[in-house]
Design a protein around this motif. Structure first.
Motif, PDB file in Angstrom:
ATOM      1  N   ARG A 158      72.887  32.775  80.254  1.00 53.95           N
ATOM      2  CA  ARG A 158      71.803  33.752  80.319  1.00 53.95           C
ATOM      3  C   ARG A 158      71.441  34.200  78.900  1.00 53.95           C
ATOM      4  O   ARG A 158      72.303  34.320  78.029  1.00 53.95           O
ATOM      5  N   ASP A 163      71.661  24.984  81.916  1.00 56.17           N
ATOM      6  CA  ASP A 163      73.022  25.391  82.295  1.00 56.17           C
ATOM      7  C   ASP A 163      72.918  26.616  83.196  1.00 56.17           C
ATOM      8  O   ASP A 163      72.487  27.686  82.752  1.00 56.17           O
ATOM      9  N   GLU A 164      73.328  26.496  84.428  1.00 49.46           N
ATOM     10  CA  GLU A 164      73.159  27.572  85.400  1.00 49.46           C
ATOM     11  C   GLU A 164      73.980  28.818  85.091  1.00 49.46           C
ATOM     12  O   GLU A 164      73.716  29.894  85.632  1.00 49.46           O
ATOM     13  N   ASN A 165      74.971  28.690  84.213  1.00 45.36           N
ATOM     14  CA  ASN A 165      75.815  29.836  83.878  1.00 45.36           C
ATOM     15  C   ASN A 165      75.335  30.628  82.664  1.00 45.36           C
ATOM     16  O   ASN A 165      75.801  31.742  82.426  1.00 45.36           O
ATOM     17  N   ASP A 186      64.192  36.752  86.958  1.00 48.36           N
ATOM     18  CA  ASP A 186      64.074  36.133  88.276  1.00 48.36           C
ATOM     19  C   ASP A 186      65.211  36.548  89.200  1.00 48.36           C
ATOM     20  O   ASP A 186      66.232  37.097  88.759  1.00 48.36           O
ATOM     21  N   SER A 206      67.158  36.087  81.261  1.00 53.02           N
ATOM     22  CA  SER A 206      66.542  34.787  81.528  1.00 53.02           C
ATOM     23  C   SER A 206      67.603  33.723  81.773  1.00 53.02           C
ATOM     24  O   SER A 206      68.621  33.681  81.066  1.00 53.02           O
ATOM     25  N   LYS A 207      67.344  32.882  82.749  1.00 49.90           N
ATOM     26  CA  LYS A 207      68.234  31.759  83.029  1.00 49.90           C
ATOM     27  C   LYS A 207      67.972  30.623  82.042  1.00 49.90           C
ATOM     28  O   LYS A 207      66.859  30.443  81.547  1.00 49.90           O
ATOM     29  N   ASP A 208      69.016  29.841  81.802  1.00 52.74           N
ATOM     30  CA  ASP A 208      68.884  28.646  80.981  1.00 52.74           C
ATOM     31  C   ASP A 208      68.716  27.451  81.923  1.00 52.74           C
ATOM     32  O   ASP A 208      69.624  27.160  82.710  1.00 52.74           O
ATOM     33  N   PRO A 209      67.572  26.765  81.875  1.00 48.06           N
ATOM     34  CA  PRO A 209      67.362  25.645  82.811  1.00 48.06           C
ATOM     35  C   PRO A 209      68.366  24.509  82.638  1.00 48.06           C
ATOM     36  O   PRO A 209      68.578  23.716  83.558  1.00 48.06           O
ATOM     37  N   GLY A 259      68.472  36.376  91.056  1.00 49.52           N
ATOM     38  CA  GLY A 259      69.719  35.718  90.685  1.00 49.52           C
ATOM     39  C   GLY A 259      69.950  35.590  89.193  1.00 49.52           C
ATOM     40  O   GLY A 259      70.893  34.906  88.770  1.00 49.52           O
ATOM     41  N   ALA A 260      69.130  36.264  88.393  1.00 46.95           N
ATOM     42  CA  ALA A 260      69.283  36.148  86.936  1.00 46.95           C
ATOM     43  C   ALA A 260      70.527  36.868  86.431  1.00 46.95           C
ATOM     44  O   ALA A 260      71.090  36.502  85.393  1.00 46.95           O
ATOM     45  N   SER A 289      78.632  33.514  81.264  1.00 50.09           N
ATOM     46  CA  SER A 289      79.265  33.789  82.555  1.00 50.09           C
ATOM     47  C   SER A 289      78.847  35.176  83.025  1.00 50.09           C
ATOM     48  O   SER A 289      78.444  36.017  82.215  1.00 50.09           O
TER      49      SER A 289
END
Length: 212
Positions: free
Chosen positions: A197, A193-195, A98, A188-191, A100-101, A72
């Motif tokens: 990192r 789960d958008e929440n 990226d 890094s974002k997790d493809p 919005g990361a 979160s």
């Protein structure tokens, strides 16, 4: 990664073996020499300290890079707060990640950890936001609109460094030449789960004992 230490250990083992062979032969035909175990003591000590060097190097390598998983924005901010506790005047944090990361969320945590009372916002349109209410100044840069390190120096980068604060830099890849010695933080974002990192911290061995 540990080639010099490995070579050192190999040399020590080889020399100990050679000394054993030489000393055993000498003992068969010589008189009045110190016992073999006494002659080998320096090499035993050498091997011990060489092994300690290897272990220390390995631990240092682990501490230089660590990863934290958050689920979160609040958890990402919490990591920033803990990192802030160990920051020193003149530190540079180079962000990678990226759009919005979560780089601004992480900076909010840093600011809170430094005692900043102002609202922290993205410096996309201002290039740099200054927060001066904490235990040391916090300068939050966004280099998205800059083309090179030359542009960074044109806006007074060296002056900010001289003010004894912490400089955090978004889109740092645009000005990497100016960020020598920076603490590198990649979010890094997790493809799946958008929440989620993954926060990777490099060059920050002083943060190893924060329980992150």
């Amino acid at each position: 990664d540990y080639a010099p230490h490995a070579i050192l250990m190999m040399a020590a083992r080889r020399d100990v073996t050679n000394t054993l062979h030489f000393s055993a032969a000498a003992d068969r035909g010589g008189q009045g020499r110190p016992p073999l175990q006494n002659r080998l003591l320096p090499w035993k000590l050498f091997c011990f300290f060489a092994a300690c060097m290897v272990e220390s190097c390995q631990k240092s390598k682990v501490c230089e890079k660590m990863q934290i998983r958050t689920i979160s924005p609040e958890e990402t901010e919490a990591v920033g707060r803990k990192i802030a506790a160990k920051l020193l005047p003149g530190d540079i944090i180079a962000y990678y990640g990226d759009l919005g990361a979560g780089k601004t969320a992480f900076t909010r945590g840093l600011a809170a950890g430094l005692g900043v009372t102002e609202q922290v916002t993205s410096p996309t349109y201002t290039i740099v936001n200054e927060y001066l209410s904490g235990r040391m100044p916090l300068f939050h840069f966004d280099m998205y609109r800059l083309d090179s390190a030359d542009d960074l120096f044109d806006i007074g980068w060296e002056d900010y460094l001289a003010r004894g604060g912490v400089c955090t830099v978004e889109w740092s890849e645009n000005v990497e030449e100016a960020l020598s010695g920076a603490i590198r933080i990649t979010i890094s974002k997790d493809p799946a789960d958008e929440n989620v990192r993954t926060i990777t911290i490099e060059g920050g061995e002083r943060f190893a004992n924060l329980g992150l």
